[in-house]
Design a protein around this motif. Structure first.
Motif, PDB file in Angstrom:
ATOM      1  N   GLU A  80       0.858  -1.180   0.000  1.00  0.00           N
ATOM      2  CA  GLU A  80       0.000   0.000   0.000  1.00  0.00           C
ATOM      3  C   GLU A  80       0.898   1.235   0.000  1.00  0.00           C
ATOM      4  O   GLU A  80       2.066   1.162   0.372  1.00  0.00           O
ATOM      5  CB  GLU A  80      -0.871   0.023   1.259  1.00  0.00           C
ATOM      6  CG  GLU A  80      -1.761  -1.184   1.411  1.00  0.00           C
ATOM      7  CD  GLU A  80      -2.451  -1.220   2.758  1.00  0.00           C
ATOM      8  OE1 GLU A  80      -3.637  -0.871   2.801  1.00  0.00           O
ATOM      9  OE2 GLU A  80      -1.792  -1.577   3.745  1.00  0.00           O
ATOM     10  N   GLY A  81       0.349   2.362  -0.394  1.00  0.00           N
ATOM     11  CA  GLY A  81       1.070   3.636  -0.306  1.00  0.00           C
ATOM     12  C   GLY A  81       2.437   3.601  -0.947  1.00  0.00           C
ATOM     13  O   GLY A  81       2.630   3.100  -2.065  1.00  0.00           O
ATOM     14  N   GLU A  82       3.412   4.113  -0.216  1.00  0.00           N
ATOM     15  CA  GLU A  82       4.778   4.235  -0.726  1.00  0.00           C
ATOM     16  C   GLU A  82       5.418   2.877  -1.018  1.00  0.00           C
ATOM     17  O   GLU A  82       6.290   2.774  -1.894  1.00  0.00           O
ATOM     18  CB  GLU A  82       5.639   5.021   0.273  1.00  0.00           C
ATOM     19  CG  GLU A  82       7.047   5.315  -0.183  1.00  0.00           C
ATOM     20  CD  GLU A  82       7.134   6.049  -1.531  1.00  0.00           C
ATOM     21  OE1 GLU A  82       8.094   5.785  -2.290  1.00  0.00           O
ATOM     22  OE2 GLU A  82       6.264   6.898  -1.808  1.00  0.00           O
ATOM     23  N   ALA A  83       4.992   1.828  -0.338  1.00  0.00           N
ATOM     24  CA  ALA A  83       5.557   0.492  -0.577  1.00  0.00           C
ATOM     25  C   ALA A  83       5.346   0.058  -2.029  1.00  0.00           C
ATOM     26  O   ALA A  83       6.191  -0.625  -2.604  1.00  0.00           O
ATOM     27  CB  ALA A  83       4.940  -0.524   0.379  1.00  0.00           C
ATOM     28  N   ARG A  84       4.238   0.478  -2.639  1.00  0.00           N
ATOM     29  CA  ARG A  84       3.993   0.150  -4.051  1.00  0.00           C
ATOM     30  C   ARG A  84       5.046   0.802  -4.935  1.00  0.00           C
ATOM     31  O   ARG A  84       5.514   0.200  -5.905  1.00  0.00           O
ATOM     32  CB  ARG A  84       2.596   0.612  -4.481  1.00  0.00           C
ATOM     33  CG  ARG A  84       1.471  -0.088  -3.748  1.00  0.00           C
ATOM     34  CD  ARG A  84       0.121   0.532  -4.032  1.00  0.00           C
ATOM     35  NE  ARG A  84       0.154   1.963  -3.778  1.00  0.00           N
ATOM     36  CZ  ARG A  84      -0.243   2.907  -4.641  1.00  0.00           C
ATOM     37  NH1 ARG A  84      -0.753   2.592  -5.801  1.00  0.00           N
ATOM     38  NH2 ARG A  84      -0.168   4.172  -4.315  1.00  0.00           N
ATOM     39  N   HIS A  85       5.433   2.034  -4.615  1.00  0.00           N
ATOM     40  CA  HIS A  85       6.449   2.741  -5.410  1.00  0.00           C
ATOM     41  C   HIS A  85       7.831   2.113  -5.221  1.00  0.00           C
ATOM     42  O   HIS A  85       8.588   1.979  -6.186  1.00  0.00           O
ATOM     43  CB  HIS A  85       6.469   4.230  -5.049  1.00  0.00           C
ATOM     44  CG  HIS A  85       5.187   4.922  -5.385  1.00  0.00           C
ATOM     45  ND1 HIS A  85       4.862   5.311  -6.660  1.00  0.00           N
ATOM     46  CD2 HIS A  85       4.134   5.270  -4.605  1.00  0.00           C
ATOM     47  CE1 HIS A  85       3.672   5.878  -6.667  1.00  0.00           C
ATOM     48  NE2 HIS A  85       3.202   5.854  -5.429  1.00  0.00           N
ATOM     49  N   ARG A  86       8.151   1.729  -3.981  1.00  0.00           N
ATOM     50  CA  ARG A  86       9.438   1.066  -3.739  1.00  0.00           C
ATOM     51  C   ARG A  86       9.505  -0.265  -4.488  1.00  0.00           C
ATOM     52  O   ARG A  86      10.534  -0.604  -5.070  1.00  0.00           O
ATOM     53  CB  ARG A  86       9.675   0.866  -2.241  1.00  0.00           C
ATOM     54  CG  ARG A  86       9.986   2.158  -1.502  1.00  0.00           C
ATOM     55  CD  ARG A  86      10.520   1.920  -0.097  1.00  0.00           C
ATOM     56  NE  ARG A  86       9.677   1.073   0.725  1.00  0.00           N
ATOM     57  CZ  ARG A  86       8.668   1.493   1.485  1.00  0.00           C
ATOM     58  NH1 ARG A  86       8.359   2.776   1.530  1.00  0.00           N
ATOM     59  NH2 ARG A  86       7.960   0.642   2.205  1.00  0.00           N
ATOM     60  N   LEU A  87       8.399  -1.012  -4.474  1.00  0.00           N
ATOM     61  CA  LEU A  87       8.357  -2.262  -5.235  1.00  0.00           C
ATOM     62  C   LEU A  87       8.542  -1.970  -6.723  1.00  0.00           C
ATOM     63  O   LEU A  87       9.319  -2.644  -7.407  1.00  0.00           O
ATOM     64  CB  LEU A  87       7.033  -2.993  -4.992  1.00  0.00           C
ATOM     65  CG  LEU A  87       6.799  -4.264  -5.817  1.00  0.00           C
ATOM     66  CD1 LEU A  87       7.875  -5.308  -5.543  1.00  0.00           C
ATOM     67  CD2 LEU A  87       5.403  -4.818  -5.552  1.00  0.00           C
ATOM     68  N   GLY A  88       7.848  -0.958  -7.233  1.00  0.00           N
ATOM     69  CA  GLY A  88       7.981  -0.586  -8.641  1.00  0.00           C
ATOM     70  C   GLY A  88       9.411  -0.218  -9.008  1.00  0.00           C
ATOM     71  O   GLY A  88       9.903  -0.596 -10.079  1.00  0.00           O
TER      72      GLY A  88
END
Length: 177
Positions: A80-88
């Motif tokens: 969720e949130g910023e974790a999605r961007h880090r995964l991306g």
């Protein structure tokens, strides 16, 4: 997942394992849900997403699948949130390394933006116990059933959902990430 206005996202508390239960639960609403169920298009996966409590409820319901010997041969990772961007960003690094001639736009389209298409991303990881007497194929089917049950639970709670695998589901570097 995207919530449809006016829908209740609560579920009854499941009975404890071993509790005697009726073998059938006839339900016109369940028949309608199954008959009309469809995966949502990616464009429907917009904010707001389910709250952490709603996600927990969905995952609890999702786990009510055939699971011989109660192995739970799956794991959930919720982004969720910023974790999605880090995964991306991690996916983009892997994709760029594996495809050095790929244009920057392809790196974004094929990797970086994948986990940001929805406000909540649930990665379901099949994790069969290869040494257990329950066959691996049966454990793998149970993991697939948990994915489908998650979609059913989301739909029943008024959330759109889609089951996507894409290249990231089969890449060993992504598994390490």
């Amino acid at each position: 997942m995207v919530h449809m206005a006016g829908m209740d996202t609560s579920f009854p508390t499941p009975h404890a394992p071993g509790t005697a239960m009726a073998p059938i639960h006839a339900s016109a609403e369940a028949r309608d849900l199954l008959a009309l169920r469809r995966s949502a298009g990616k464009q429907m996966l917009a904010a707001p997403g389910p709250s952490p409590d709603a996600v927990d409820a969905l995952l609890t319901v999702a786990m009510r699948v055939p699971d011989h010997r109660r192995l739970e041969p799956w794991r959930f990772l919720v982004f969720e949130g910023e974790a999605r961007h880090r995964l991306g960003d991690g996916l983009a690094e892997i994709y760029a390394r594996q495809n050095p001639d790929a244009p920057a736009g392809d790196v974004d389209k094929m990797a970086r933006t994948l986990p940001t298409r929805a406000p909540v991303v649930v990665a379901v990881i099949a994790s069969p116990d290869t040494g257990h007497k329950t066959p691996v194929w049966e454990q793998t089917l149970s993991a697939g059933a948990v994915c489908f049950n998650l979609l059913l639970a989301a739909n029943a709670a008024g959330w759109a959902g889609v089951w996507l695998t894409e290249w990231i589901a089969f890449d060993p570097e992504v598994a390490t990430l």
